[in-house]
Design a protein around this motif. Structure first.
Motif, PDB file in Angstrom:
ATOM      1  N   PRO A   6      16.412  19.576  -0.795  1.00 44.02           N
ATOM      2  CA  PRO A   6      15.946  18.714   0.291  1.00 44.02           C
ATOM      3  C   PRO A   6      14.750  17.867  -0.149  1.00 44.02           C
ATOM      4  N   MET A   7      14.739  16.646   0.330  1.00 37.79           N
ATOM      5  CA  MET A   7      13.670  15.707  -0.018  1.00 37.79           C
ATOM      6  C   MET A   7      12.940  15.274   1.244  1.00 37.79           C
ATOM      7  N   ILE A   8      11.773  14.687   1.020  1.00 39.61           N
ATOM      8  CA  ILE A   8      10.971  14.144   2.111  1.00 39.61           C
ATOM      9  C   ILE A   8      10.390  12.814   1.631  1.00 39.61           C
ATOM     10  N   SER A   9      10.230  11.891   2.561  1.00 39.56           N
ATOM     11  CA  SER A   9       9.684  10.584   2.173  1.00 39.56           C
ATOM     12  C   SER A   9       8.487  10.233   3.045  1.00 39.56           C
ATOM     13  N   TYR A  10       7.547   9.552   2.406  1.00 42.09           N
ATOM     14  CA  TYR A  10       6.314   9.125   3.055  1.00 42.09           C
ATOM     15  C   TYR A  10       6.120   7.639   2.829  1.00 42.09           C
ATOM     16  N   ASN A  11       5.637   6.967   3.845  1.00 42.73           N
ATOM     17  CA  ASN A  11       5.153   5.593   3.721  1.00 42.73           C
ATOM     18  C   ASN A  11       3.640   5.702   3.854  1.00 42.73           C
ATOM     19  N   VAL A  12       2.956   5.561   2.734  1.00 39.89           N
ATOM     20  CA  VAL A  12       1.498   5.713   2.733  1.00 39.89           C
ATOM     21  C   VAL A  12       0.881   4.339   2.525  1.00 39.89           C
ATOM     22  N   GLY A  13       0.320   3.806   3.588  1.00 35.02           N
ATOM     23  CA  GLY A  13      -0.314   2.493   3.507  1.00 35.02           C
ATOM     24  C   GLY A  13       0.619   1.399   3.031  1.00 35.02           C
ATOM     25  N   GLY A  14       1.912   1.526   3.304  1.00 37.60           N
ATOM     26  CA  GLY A  14       2.894   0.520   2.921  1.00 37.60           C
ATOM     27  C   GLY A  14       3.653   0.828   1.638  1.00 37.60           C
ATOM     28  N   THR A  15       3.285   1.884   0.922  1.00 44.00           N
ATOM     29  CA  THR A  15       3.986   2.289  -0.291  1.00 44.00           C
ATOM     30  C   THR A  15       4.822   3.530   0.022  1.00 44.00           C
ATOM     31  N   VAL A  16       6.109   3.467  -0.302  1.00 41.74           N
ATOM     32  CA  VAL A  16       7.003   4.587  -0.010  1.00 41.74           C
ATOM     33  C   VAL A  16       7.066   5.527  -1.211  1.00 41.74           C
ATOM     34  N   TYR A  17       6.921   6.801  -0.920  1.00 49.10           N
ATOM     35  CA  TYR A  17       7.026   7.867  -1.916  1.00 49.10           C
ATOM     36  C   TYR A  17       8.091   8.853  -1.452  1.00 49.10           C
ATOM     37  N   MET A  18       8.843   9.364  -2.405  1.00 50.89           N
ATOM     38  CA  MET A  18       9.822  10.415  -2.108  1.00 50.89           C
ATOM     39  C   MET A  18       9.584  11.571  -3.063  1.00 50.89           C
ATOM     40  N   THR A  19       9.744  12.770  -2.540  1.00 48.43           N
ATOM     41  CA  THR A  19       9.585  13.958  -3.374  1.00 48.43           C
ATOM     42  C   THR A  19      10.416  15.080  -2.773  1.00 48.43           C
ATOM     43  N   PHE A  20      10.519  16.147  -3.527  1.00 44.23           N
ATOM     44  CA  PHE A  20      11.227  17.313  -3.011  1.00 44.23           C
ATOM     45  C   PHE A  20      10.348  18.032  -1.994  1.00 44.23           C
ATOM     46  N   LEU A  21      10.978  18.590  -0.998  1.00 40.44           N
ATOM     47  CA  LEU A  21      10.272  19.353   0.026  1.00 40.44           C
ATOM     48  C   LEU A  21       9.487  20.496  -0.608  1.00 40.44           C
ATOM     49  N   ASP A  22      10.053  21.123  -1.638  1.00 39.43           N
ATOM     50  CA  ASP A  22       9.353  22.214  -2.339  1.00 39.43           C
ATOM     51  C   ASP A  22       8.005  21.765  -2.875  1.00 39.43           C
ATOM     52  N   ARG A  46       6.398   7.979  12.396  1.00 43.17           N
ATOM     53  CA  ARG A  46       7.497   7.544  11.526  1.00 43.17           C
ATOM     54  C   ARG A  46       7.545   6.027  11.523  1.00 43.17           C
ATOM     55  N   ASP A  47       7.932   5.456  10.370  1.00 44.66           N
ATOM     56  CA  ASP A  47       8.102   4.013  10.308  1.00 44.66           C
ATOM     57  C   ASP A  47       9.538   3.654  10.689  1.00 44.66           C
ATOM     58  N   ALA A  48       9.897   2.382  10.593  1.00 45.08           N
ATOM     59  CA  ALA A  48      11.225   1.914  11.000  1.00 45.08           C
ATOM     60  C   ALA A  48      12.353   2.527  10.175  1.00 45.08           C
ATOM     61  N   GLU A  49      12.057   2.949   8.926  1.00 44.13           N
ATOM     62  CA  GLU A  49      13.065   3.571   8.070  1.00 44.13           C
ATOM     63  C   GLU A  49      13.031   5.096   8.157  1.00 44.13           C
ATOM     64  N   ASN A  50      12.262   5.644   9.093  1.00 42.44           N
ATOM     65  CA  ASN A  50      12.133   7.074   9.351  1.00 42.44           C
ATOM     66  C   ASN A  50      11.336   7.831   8.289  1.00 42.44           C
ATOM     67  N   HIS A  51      10.566   7.121   7.468  1.00 40.91           N
ATOM     68  CA  HIS A  51       9.641   7.788   6.553  1.00 40.91           C
ATOM     69  C   HIS A  51       8.446   8.257   7.385  1.00 40.91           C
ATOM     70  N   ILE A  52       7.856   9.376   7.006  1.00 39.21           N
ATOM     71  CA  ILE A  52       6.610   9.786   7.640  1.00 39.21           C
ATOM     72  C   ILE A  52       5.558   8.737   7.289  1.00 39.21           C
ATOM     73  N   PHE A  53       4.929   8.163   8.303  1.00 41.91           N
ATOM     74  CA  PHE A  53       3.944   7.119   8.063  1.00 41.91           C
ATOM     75  C   PHE A  53       2.546   7.717   8.048  1.00 41.91           C
ATOM     76  N   ILE A  54       1.803   7.414   6.965  1.00 42.06           N
ATOM     77  CA  ILE A  54       0.422   7.871   6.824  1.00 42.06           C
ATOM     78  C   ILE A  54      -0.436   6.635   6.584  1.00 42.06           C
ATOM     79  N   ASP A  55      -1.385   6.401   7.464  1.00 45.28           N
ATOM     80  CA  ASP A  55      -2.254   5.228   7.363  1.00 45.28           C
ATOM     81  C   ASP A  55      -3.432   5.537   6.442  1.00 45.28           C
ATOM     82  N   ARG A  56      -3.114   5.688   5.162  1.00 44.37           N
ATOM     83  CA  ARG A  56      -4.110   6.004   4.137  1.00 44.37           C
ATOM     84  C   ARG A  56      -3.857   5.140   2.910  1.00 44.37           C
TER      85      ARG A  56
END
Length: 108
Positions: A6-22, A46-56
């Motif tokens: 399983p993976m998880i994705s983040y949008n951090v300040g406009g940059t998208v990152y993906m990594t494994f949940l582990d 969440r952003d429009a693409e369903n990434h977790i949005f972090i304003d950092r």
């Protein structure tokens, strides 16, 4: 049949990152762990693409994520934003030990 982790994705300040949940589950007290836990009451934005949005700071997040992957910070020799990275480590609640590893030896 192949199984994918399983993976998880983040949008951090406009940059998208993906990594494994582990990877984000390696630091149980962190905000990243809490946001990845479906049983947690904290519901991340969440952003429009369903990434977790972090304003950092998206640039600093790569160092945070690499720390979770490798267990250490591999910073460039001339890294000038150590104070900003310490602030981000505090925000994500990675712990005092992680913060101390970023400080020069005379400040520990």
């Amino acid at each position: 049949m192949s199984t994918t982790k399983p993976m998880i994705s983040y949008n951090v300040g406009g940059t998208v990152y993906m990594t494994f949940l582990d990877t984000v589950r390696r630091c149980e007290d962190s905000l990243l762990y809490q946001w990845a836990d479906p049983a947690n009451e904290i519901v991340p934005a969440r952003d429009a693409e369903n990434h977790i949005f972090i304003d950092r700071d998206g640039t600093m997040f790569r160092y945070v994520l690499n720390y979770l992957r490798d267990g250490s910070f591999n910073l460039p020799a001339n890294f000038a934003e150590r104070d900003l990275l310490i602030r981000e480590v505090n925000y994500y609640k990675l712990g005092q030990q992680v913060e101390n590893s970023l400080k020069p030896p005379f400040e520990r």
